[in-house]
Design an enzyme around this catalytic site. Structure first.
Site, short mmCIF file in Angstrom:
data_model
loop_
_atom_site.label_atom_id
_atom_site.label_comp_id
_atom_site.label_asym_id
_atom_site.label_seq_id
_atom_site.Cartn_x
_atom_site.Cartn_y
_atom_site.Cartn_z
N LYS A 170 -0.89 -3.90 14.68
CA LYS A 170 -1.92 -4.18 13.78
C LYS A 170 -1.52 -4.89 12.62
O LYS A 170 -0.96 -3.93 11.87
CB LYS A 170 -2.50 -2.61 13.51
CG LYS A 170 -4.06 -2.81 13.13
CD LYS A 170 -4.46 -3.71 11.85
CE LYS A 170 -4.13 -2.79 10.66
NZ LYS A 170 -4.17 -3.48 9.38
N GLU A 245 9.40 2.20 6.77
CA GLU A 245 9.85 1.55 5.87
C GLU A 245 8.96 1.22 4.63
O GLU A 245 7.82 0.76 4.69
CB GLU A 245 10.07 0.13 6.25
CG GLU A 245 11.31 -0.74 5.65
CD GLU A 245 10.88 -1.64 4.45
OE1 GLU A 245 10.71 -0.98 3.49
OE2 GLU A 245 10.52 -2.72 4.89
N CYS A 279 9.63 -5.20 -1.20
CA CYS A 279 10.10 -3.87 -1.23
C CYS A 279 11.37 -3.60 -1.84
O CYS A 279 11.72 -2.40 -2.56
CB CYS A 279 9.64 -3.25 -0.14
SG CYS A 279 10.61 -3.87 1.35
N GLU A 371 6.96 1.81 -7.96
CA GLU A 371 6.71 0.43 -7.46
C GLU A 371 5.73 -0.11 -7.97
O GLU A 371 4.39 0.32 -7.71
CB GLU A 371 6.73 0.61 -5.96
CG GLU A 371 7.08 -0.70 -5.39
CD GLU A 371 7.06 -0.75 -3.82
OE1 GLU A 371 6.14 -0.14 -3.25
OE2 GLU A 371 8.06 -1.32 -3.47
P1 NAD Z 1 -0.89 -0.38 2.69
O1 NAD Z 1 0.14 0.84 3.08
O2 NAD Z 1 -2.16 0.25 2.47
O3 NAD Z 1 -0.71 -1.36 3.99
C1 NAD Z 1 0.18 -1.70 5.17
C2 NAD Z 1 -0.43 -1.62 6.16
O4 NAD Z 1 -1.07 -0.26 6.58
C3 NAD Z 1 -1.62 -2.55 6.46
O5 NAD Z 1 -1.50 -3.01 7.79
C4 NAD Z 1 -2.74 -1.80 6.36
O6 NAD Z 1 -3.86 -2.19 7.19
C5 NAD Z 1 -2.18 -0.37 7.01
N1 NAD Z 1 -3.08 0.78 6.80
C6 NAD Z 1 -3.50 1.16 5.56
N2 NAD Z 1 -4.18 2.30 5.69
C7 NAD Z 1 -3.72 2.92 6.90
C8 NAD Z 1 -4.07 4.05 7.66
N3 NAD Z 1 -4.77 4.99 6.85
N4 NAD Z 1 -3.58 4.28 8.86
C9 NAD Z 1 -2.58 3.55 9.31
N5 NAD Z 1 -2.72 1.87 8.86
C10 NAD Z 1 -3.12 2.02 7.57
O7 NAD Z 1 -0.49 -1.11 1.44
P2 NAD Z 1 -1.28 -2.05 0.52
O8 NAD Z 1 -2.44 -1.34 0.15
O9 NAD Z 1 -1.17 -3.28 1.20
O10 NAD Z 1 -0.40 -1.95 -0.71
C11 NAD Z 1 -0.35 -1.14 -1.66
C12 NAD Z 1 1.22 -0.85 -2.19
O11 NAD Z 1 2.06 -0.47 -1.28
C13 NAD Z 1 1.80 -2.00 -2.82
O12 NAD Z 1 1.57 -2.34 -4.10
C14 NAD Z 1 3.25 -1.60 -2.66
O13 NAD Z 1 3.52 -0.83 -3.59
C15 NAD Z 1 3.13 -0.97 -1.44
N6 NAD Z 1 3.58 -1.99 -0.31
C16 NAD Z 1 5.12 -1.69 0.07
C17 NAD Z 1 5.36 -2.77 1.20
C18 NAD Z 1 7.01 -2.41 1.76
O14 NAD Z 1 7.38 -3.72 2.01
N7 NAD Z 1 7.64 -1.57 1.59
C19 NAD Z 1 4.68 -3.56 1.44
C20 NAD Z 1 3.20 -3.84 1.10
C21 NAD Z 1 2.98 -2.78 0.30
#
Ligand code: NAD
Length: 464
Positions: A170, A245, A279, A371
């Site tokens: 996903k 991660e 990250c 972050e």
């Molecule tokens: P997020 O954690 O919401 O999204 C990451 C993935 O998780 C996406 O595929 C999303 O669809 C999925 N997801 C979201 N809610 C979920 C749930 N309840 N159950 C299962 N899957 C779910 O991240 P975001 O909103 O895109 O970004 C927000 C913050 O997260 C950023 O500002 C940053 O600080 C952090 N981030 C970190 C990384 C990293 O590489 N560690 C990557 C993206 C974002």
């Protein structure tokens, strides 16, 4: 932009169960470039069933056969290099040269690395009167973010397939197009139907359905700490494996003996690349009090080279842009000194944020703890090595970091005391075979190389 109006399930593009769609927006001009289906729990279920059905056959293949498919995958991705780069530039906004060199070339290399690792990896070992077999864990649910969209897919899917697992992916809703290109490459590489399945959709719908699915054996997640901890709680309740991660707030520690100009310039570049959406970015620069003013001047000059719309692309979406601008405003309110950039949008169109540098940052400020995920660098002074170490280790995160010193041993001694999963010594290069992953709230589990493969294996001991 080309998009499939379908899910890739059981070896074919199939209509989605529902009719909802997700609009894909180019963050540089805010135009909709494509739509993809928004998956429902029914799509996730169909994909997990396909992965389950394919698992026994794939798990039983010889490592050499899996290596042959991974080599074919690497070749199929390499043949699409330009299309991958253009797609990531369109949906993420990164400058094309960066998309080619990083968003396309790194995952191509990582896919190839697993074919190489399989040639020598021991799936069996002798321990006294036992033979220990390393067997694939089963069906993997992979949930990936948008910041390195293809890299994060390949860093999960390639080792999972190499281990003999089958996968349901996903991908992030902001960057589904490169995930569809990846599915095309899988199809062309000749993996058996069902070994890899793609369900596009929203995190709270398709992502959650995948993380909660009873027939998924291991969930591998990269993204925010908030979502990651929720996924870990769900997995824990079901007693299933999980790899996380998550975020970072990595320290770039410049010791007094270092080449200051080089350390500052590389440090600024590290934060600004990918518009700060990394990250592992070294978002806290730690400089000795005596060299502090000089370092701030060097960083200010270096940041000026990152012109929005040129070397620095937009953030992925309006929400991230607003979030990062909010952090910059908070930094000013808490008393940090803005020496480059600021909260104003540098361009009228697109989700841009100016390359921003803060001086006089103290370790307790929000911008030194949380972050930000944007092009924002905080420079903190330290009094002595002990103080530098306290500051470096003084966040909830521990993903990466850097140490610079005139003497390599001095840098290594400091790095060994840092609570973090990776440290680059005097600008050491990214190594796609080195384990990548976090200490503390940056998560657990490791990606890349042989350690990444081990995540998808469990052991069975036979006694003789
Ligand atoms: P997020 O954690 O919401 O999204 C990451 C993935 O998780 C996406 O595929 C999303 O669809 C999925 N997801 C979201 N809610 C979920 C749930 N309840 N159950 C299962 N899957 C779910 O991240 P975001 O909103 O895109 O970004 C927000 C913050 O997260 C950023 O500002 C940053 O600080 C952090 N981030 C970190 C990384 C990293 O590489 N560690 C990557 C993206 C974002």
């Amino acid at each position: 932009m080309k998009a499939h109006d379908a899910m890739y399930i059981d070896g074919a593009w199939r209509p989605a169960a529902g009719t909802d769609t997700i609009a894909v927006v180019n963050p540089a001009d805010e135009q909709v470039i494509a739509t993809v289906p928004a998956g429902t729990p029914a799509d996730v279920d169909a994909a997990v069933r396909a992965a389950r059905a394919a698992f026994p056959g794939w798990a039983a293949t010889a490592p050499a056969e899996r290596a042959a498919r991974l080599t074919a995958l690497r070749d199929a991705l390499a043949a699409r290099r330009e299309e991958i780069a253009e797609t990531v530039t369109a949906e993420l906004g990164s400058p094309l040269a960066f998309s080619q060199a990083v968003h396309a070339d790194v995952p191509i290399a990582v896919a190839g690395s697993y074919a190489t690792i399989l040639a020598t990896h021991a799936f069996e070992e002798k321990v006294g009167n036992s033979t220990v077999h390393h067997e694939p864990v089963g069906v993997v649910g992979a949930i990936t973010p948008w910041n390195y969209p293809l890299h994060q897919i390949v860093a999960k899917v390639a080792p999972a397939l190499a281990a003999g697992c089958t996968v349901v992916l996903k991908p992030a809703e902001d960057t589904p197009l490169v995930a569809q290109l990846f599915a095309e490459a899988i199809d062309e590489a000749g993996f058996p139907a069902g070994t890899f399945n793609l369900v596009t959709g929203l995190g709270l719908v398709a992502g959650q359905a995948l993380a909660e699915h009873a027939d998924v054996d291991l969930v591998s997640f990269t993204g925010s700490t908030a979502v990651g901890s929720r996924i870990a709680a769900t997995a824990g309740a079901a007693v299933k494996r999980v790899a996380l991660e998550l975020g970072g707030k990595s320290a770039n520690v410049i010791l007094p003996s270092a080449d200051l100009a080089r350390a500052v310039n590389v440090g600024v570049a590290n934060v600004m690349s990918n518009s700060g959406q990394t990250c592992s970015a070294w978002t806290r620069m730690l400089v000795h009090r005596d060299q502090y003013d000089q370092a701030v001047a060097l960083a200010t000059a270096a940041a000026a080279k990152y012109v929005a719309g040129g070397r620095i692309g937009p953030l992925v979406n309006a929400k991230q842009q607003a979030r990062v601008r909010g952090y910059i405003e908070q930094g000013v309110e808490e008393g940090a000194r803005l020496v480059a950039g600021g909260p104003e949008a540098p361009l009228d169109k697109g989700y841009y944020v100016a390359a921003t540098v803060f001086a006089d940052v103290t370790p307790d400020m929000t911008i030194a703890q949380e972050e930000i995920f944007g092009p924002v660098l905080s420079i903190l002074p330290y009094e002595d090595e002990a103080d530098a170490l306290r500051i470096a280790n003084g966040t909830v995160y521990g993903l990466a970091g850097a140490v610079w010193a005139g003497d390599q041993d001095e840098a290594v001694a400091f790095a060994r005391r840092m609570d973090t999963g990776q440290v680059d010594i005097n600008g050491g290069r990214f190594n796609p075979l080195a384990p990548f992953g976090g200490y503390k709230q940056s998560g657990f589990g490791r990606e890349l190389g042989a350690h990444g493969l081990a995540e998808y294996l469990h052991t069975k001991s036979l006694q003789f």
